[in-house]
Design an enzyme around this catalytic site. Sequence first.
Site, short mmCIF file in Angstrom:
data_model
loop_
_atom_site.label_atom_id
_atom_site.label_comp_id
_atom_site.label_asym_id
_atom_site.label_seq_id
_atom_site.Cartn_x
_atom_site.Cartn_y
_atom_site.Cartn_z
N ASP A 46 35.35 40.61 42.59
CA ASP A 46 36.00 41.91 42.79
C ASP A 46 37.51 41.71 42.96
O ASP A 46 37.95 40.96 43.83
CB ASP A 46 35.40 42.58 44.04
CG ASP A 46 36.01 43.94 44.32
OD1 ASP A 46 35.37 44.96 44.02
OD2 ASP A 46 37.13 44.01 44.88
N TYR A 51 45.92 44.13 44.35
CA TYR A 51 45.84 42.82 45.01
C TYR A 51 46.74 41.76 44.38
O TYR A 51 46.98 40.73 44.99
CB TYR A 51 44.40 42.27 44.98
CG TYR A 51 43.33 43.14 45.56
CD1 TYR A 51 43.60 44.12 46.50
CD2 TYR A 51 41.99 42.96 45.17
CE1 TYR A 51 42.59 44.92 47.03
CE2 TYR A 51 40.98 43.74 45.69
CZ TYR A 51 41.28 44.73 46.62
OH TYR A 51 40.27 45.50 47.14
N HIS A 105 40.89 53.25 42.84
CA HIS A 105 41.04 52.58 44.14
C HIS A 105 41.12 53.57 45.31
O HIS A 105 40.56 53.31 46.38
CB HIS A 105 42.28 51.68 44.12
CG HIS A 105 42.18 50.51 45.03
ND1 HIS A 105 42.93 49.37 44.86
CD2 HIS A 105 41.43 50.28 46.13
CE1 HIS A 105 42.63 48.49 45.81
NE2 HIS A 105 41.73 49.03 46.59
N SER A 135 36.45 54.35 44.78
CA SER A 135 36.57 53.58 46.01
C SER A 135 37.29 54.43 47.05
O SER A 135 38.22 55.17 46.71
CB SER A 135 37.36 52.29 45.73
OG SER A 135 37.47 51.50 46.88
N GLN A 157 32.88 52.37 46.54
CA GLN A 157 33.14 51.23 47.43
C GLN A 157 33.92 51.73 48.65
O GLN A 157 35.01 52.29 48.50
CB GLN A 157 33.94 50.16 46.67
CG GLN A 157 34.12 48.88 47.47
CD GLN A 157 34.98 47.84 46.77
OE1 GLN A 157 36.05 47.48 47.25
NE2 GLN A 157 34.53 47.36 45.61
N LEU A 188 32.06 42.92 58.29
CA LEU A 188 32.08 41.97 59.42
C LEU A 188 33.14 42.34 60.46
O LEU A 188 33.16 41.78 61.55
CB LEU A 188 32.33 40.54 58.92
CG LEU A 188 31.26 39.98 57.97
CD1 LEU A 188 31.62 38.57 57.54
CD2 LEU A 188 29.87 40.01 58.60
N THR A 232 34.49 37.97 51.53
CA THR A 232 35.37 36.90 51.08
C THR A 232 35.46 35.81 52.14
O THR A 232 35.20 36.08 53.32
CB THR A 232 36.78 37.45 50.74
OG1 THR A 232 37.46 36.49 49.96
CG2 THR A 232 37.60 37.75 51.99
N ARG A 238 30.91 29.02 54.70
CA ARG A 238 30.77 30.45 55.00
C ARG A 238 30.17 31.19 53.81
O ARG A 238 29.30 32.05 53.97
CB ARG A 238 32.16 31.00 55.35
CG ARG A 238 32.24 32.28 56.13
CD ARG A 238 31.33 32.40 57.30
NE ARG A 238 31.62 31.58 58.44
CZ ARG A 238 32.46 31.87 59.42
NH1 ARG A 238 33.17 32.97 59.37
NH2 ARG A 238 32.62 31.07 60.45
#
Length: 269
Positions: A46, A51, A105, A135, A157, A188, A232, A238
């Site tokens: 993604d 970004y 976005h 998104s 998203q 998270l 990520t 991880r």
Amino acid sequence: MPFGTVTLNDGNEFPVIAFGTGSTMKFKDVTDYVGQAIENGFSHIDTAEYYRTETYVGLAIKESGLPRSSLYITTKYSFDGSPRQAIKQSLNKLGLSYVDMYLVHFPALFSDFESGWQEFEKMKKDGLTRSIGVSNFTLEDLQKLMKTAVTKPAVNQIRFHPYNYASHKALLDYCAKQSITVEAYGSLNSITQNPGGPVDAVVNAAAKRIGASPNQVIFSWVRSKGVAIVTTSRSKERLQEYLAVEDLPPLTAEEIAAIDDAGAKGPPS
């Protein structure tokens, strides 16, 4: 069993976990991290115009040596201007002839939802992207878009975690009715950015029962809501931890409800 796919409302298959190149990755050379994610089993990458990582994602795809069909690439229209010009620039940076998913976005990018979405529909028709989605759209944004959409968005998203689940419930219900797949980022954050909150204790108890990490429990909870995941990490261990979620015993209905209830109390102030 690795994470599988879900069938989107347009008939395309969508891998339910993605390696994201936003958050702490944006504006950086992420070639090696994307390569590491692909090597460890992530097939869905993604990225977004905003970004500034599309060029590096393209390099990692090339370096992987994998056939295009074995990777799923999502990018996003992030700035004002022509979506068609934007996707062509993104494809050029990625070194691809099409992306699998192209998202708006932010809803504010459309001054007019009807004409803006029509451009997305045309890009799908022209094969620049296999699927189109959105998104950060609220329930009201989606309802407005759906009034004139010929092709439904395949994905929405959103930032999604136990502390905002209650406020997103109506949005999730609407997406389910419209067969729009919800994809979560920032899941998270509930335990990493709000430590010591009411969610911690119930997550830790579930983690102990199934022999999992708190992160894995959060992702199991996200999947229990029928929601896909974008995550990520720079750490190989991880990434493996995240991908192992599908091999864990499922959370019980009681554990899911306990996380819901704890999240509804809100993060620590």
